[in-house]
Design an enzyme around this catalytic site. Structure first.
Site, PDB file in Angstrom:
ATOM      1  N   ALA A 180       0.837  -1.203   0.000  1.00  0.00           N
ATOM      2  CA  ALA A 180       0.000   0.000   0.000  1.00  0.00           C
ATOM      3  C   ALA A 180       0.874   1.256   0.000  1.00  0.00           C
ATOM      4  O   ALA A 180       1.972   1.240   0.558  1.00  0.00           O
ATOM      5  CB  ALA A 180      -0.916  -0.027   1.218  1.00  0.00           C
ATOM      6  N   PRO A 181       0.387   2.321  -0.647  1.00  0.00           N
ATOM      7  CA  PRO A 181      -0.921   2.469  -1.292  1.00  0.00           C
ATOM      8  C   PRO A 181      -0.999   1.964  -2.733  1.00  0.00           C
ATOM      9  O   PRO A 181      -2.062   2.011  -3.326  1.00  0.00           O
ATOM     10  CB  PRO A 181      -1.153   3.982  -1.242  1.00  0.00           C
ATOM     11  N   GLY A 182       0.134   1.545  -3.316  1.00  0.00           N
ATOM     12  CA  GLY A 182       0.033   0.919  -4.623  1.00  0.00           C
ATOM     13  C   GLY A 182       0.948   1.467  -5.701  1.00  0.00           C
ATOM     14  O   GLY A 182       0.926   0.966  -6.822  1.00  0.00           O
ATOM     15  N   GLY A 183       1.753   2.481  -5.393  1.00  0.00           N
ATOM     16  CA  GLY A 183       2.623   3.041  -6.418  1.00  0.00           C
ATOM     17  C   GLY A 183       3.565   2.020  -7.017  1.00  0.00           C
ATOM     18  O   GLY A 183       3.736   1.940  -8.228  1.00  0.00           O
ATOM     19  N   LYS A 184       4.184   1.227  -6.162  1.00  0.00           N
ATOM     20  CA  LYS A 184       5.136   0.234  -6.643  1.00  0.00           C
ATOM     21  C   LYS A 184       4.401  -0.966  -7.241  1.00  0.00           C
ATOM     22  O   LYS A 184       4.827  -1.543  -8.245  1.00  0.00           O
ATOM     23  CB  LYS A 184       6.068  -0.163  -5.508  1.00  0.00           C
ATOM     24  N   CYS A 241      12.499   4.411   2.817  1.00  0.00           N
ATOM     25  CA  CYS A 241      12.608   5.853   2.572  1.00  0.00           C
ATOM     26  C   CYS A 241      13.254   6.516   3.786  1.00  0.00           C
ATOM     27  O   CYS A 241      12.803   7.556   4.255  1.00  0.00           O
ATOM     28  CB  CYS A 241      11.258   6.478   2.244  1.00  0.00           C
TER      29      CYS A 241
END
Length: 473
Positions: free
Chosen positions: A117-121, A237
């Site tokens: 989550a949230p789904g970018g990768k 990060c």
């Protein structure tokens, strides 16, 4: 812009030790504006095509040909443009594009995004698969996994499973199963301090000492799920060496079958090597246009290792919390099933009908290679095609987004700029112009060649069937 005086003294001391002569340049970066980014969804179109379509000035992101910077004050806002609702791009911080870009996924792979989550990768991993193979996207938080599911379905990803489980439970079910695994681990978020004040508060409450042991636990499960010969990309990060290099070192020391694969720093100009562990990649905001990130790529040797404790046989005897029973679409009779079969015959997709299943009146198209009746909490298994309701079949929003322009003939094709696009996204009833042909039955609403959702044709009037949870606000 972040107030430097709010940064914890202990964090600043660690950064001074880590960066040495570059420390002042890092501090100066807090006075600079950060640049937001978007990543093109290549399940829908190629980057050059999107650049021609959008009204914003786009600057390329060096470490992925699909990524672009845009100005923070861009109008109309990229999050409000119909192209966003068409799934043509995903809004993502540019440095956060690096992990999925650096994991070499190819069509047909079995891929796991463990903390998705949230789904970018996850959406980028899905675009790399191009509809072939399997993507399992997981998040232990059910609410976050729901956001993950929405973003995958908005992107038109079909060969997916979305789960909300602990890494340990997944490892029990899928020992040495995945070709590629991405672990974008929960972390202290030091790399995001420049743009998110909340990350500073979290660091003060928990920080590296809390996240380090959690990351090691997650990585232990991930290693158990990786096939011999498979690749695992670990990313955070944060800048903390304890969370980054030391986590990777702990895996290497515990698992002799795991080796570090050197990342090519030239693929991310401005990046630098690991701190005390060569072969990793670090991104710093004073060195490039992006926030802080850490990446390390690992490979499991062909000899592999012992699977996680327990076996599939033992685990499969547990009570299911969710899943799809092995019941194919022909196991029931009635008007609903006939209606479904008639609808499917109108879709120009290559479907393996043995993978079409019915569960509680929901119709799913399962990804290739997915076992049924797994003891996991699924939010989605494959492509939700629609539902049987009172003797009729209703296609899903997810199916609409997964279709290509030429895969359904009964369409309402609206040109970009047509006011009916926004009206449709708001859930309003649409009317056809005199020169447009009447529509009956299920019709696919498209913006140029990009699907937006369904409507129900009633001649010159169209009943809006756009999914209410996605409507324009």
């Amino acid at each position: 812009m972040m107030d430097i005086n709010q940064l914890p003294a202990a964090f600043l001391a660690e950064m001074k030790t880590l960066l040495g002569v570059e420390y002042d340049r890092y501090i100066d970066s807090f006075r600079e504006e950060w640049k937001p980014g978007l990543r093109v969804n290549t399940l829908k179109l190629q980057p050059e095509r999107l650049k021609e379509m959008v009204p914003w000035k786009l600057e390329p992101v060096a470490w992925t040909e699909k990524g672009f910077y845009y100005d923070e004050g861009a109008e109309p806002k990229p999050s409000k443009h119909p192209f966003y609702y068409g799934g043509l791009y995903y809004l993502q911080e540019p440095s956060a594009m690096a992990p999925a870009a650096m994991l070499p996924v190819t069509p047909g792979d079995k891929v796991l995004d463990l903390c998705g989550a949230p789904g970018g990768k996850s959406t980028e991993l899905a675009s790399k698969l191009q509809g072939e193979g399997l993507l399992v996207a997981n998040d232990i938080s059910y609410s976050r996994a729901r956001a993950l599911l929405k973003n995958l379905e908005l992107a038109g990803a079909a060969n997916i499973c979305v789960t909300s489980e602990s890494p340990e439970q997944l490892a029990q079910v899928w020992p040495e199963f995945f070709d590629k695994i991405l672990v974008d681990a929960p972390c202290s978020g030091e790399g995001m301090f420049r743009r998110e004040d909340s990350m500073v508060r979290d660091w003060e409450e928990r920080g590296p000492a809390y996240y380090g042991p959690l990351q090691r636990k997650i990585m232990e499960a991930a290693v158990g799920m990786l096939k011999p010969g498979g690749l695992l990309l670990y990313s955070t990060c944060t800048f903390s060496r304890y969370e980054n290099e030391e986590t990777v070192l702990s895996v290497l020391e515990k698992h002799p079958e795991i080796e570090l694969v050197k990342l090519d720093l030239s693929k991310a100009p401005g990046s630098c090597d690991g701190a005390g562990l060569s072969g990793c990649m670090r991104l710093f905001p004073h060195r490039l246009k992006g926030e802080g990130h850490f990446l390390a790529l690992l490979r499991k040797g062909k000899g592999g290792s012992s699977p996680a404790d327990g076996s599939k046989k033992e685990v499969s005897q547990r009570k299911l919390s969710a899943g799809i029973p092995g019941k194919d679409m022909y196991s029931k009779t009635g008007e609903g099933q006939k209606n479904l079969q008639n609808f499917l015959s109108d879709i120009r997709m290559e479907l393996d009908m043995s993978r079409v299943v019915i569960h509680q009146e929901q119709i799913y198209y399962l990804p290739q290679g997915l076992e049924r009746n797994l003891p996991l909490r699924f939010l989605r298994t494959g492509l939700l095609m629609g539902a049987l309701k009172k003797g009729r079949f209703e296609p899903s929003q997810a199916l609409a987004m997964a279709l290509k322009a030429d895969q359904y003939s009964n369409v309402l094709r609206l040109k970009e700029g047509d006011q009916r696009i926004l009206r449709y996204l708001k859930g309003e009833t649409l009317s056809l112009a005199k020169e447009e042909r009447p529509l009956t039955g299920w019709s696919l609403v498209m913006m140029d060649e990009f699907p937006l959702g369904w409507c129900k044709g009633m001649g010159m009037s169209l009943k809006n069937k756009y999914y209410s949870g996605w409507r324009w606000q």
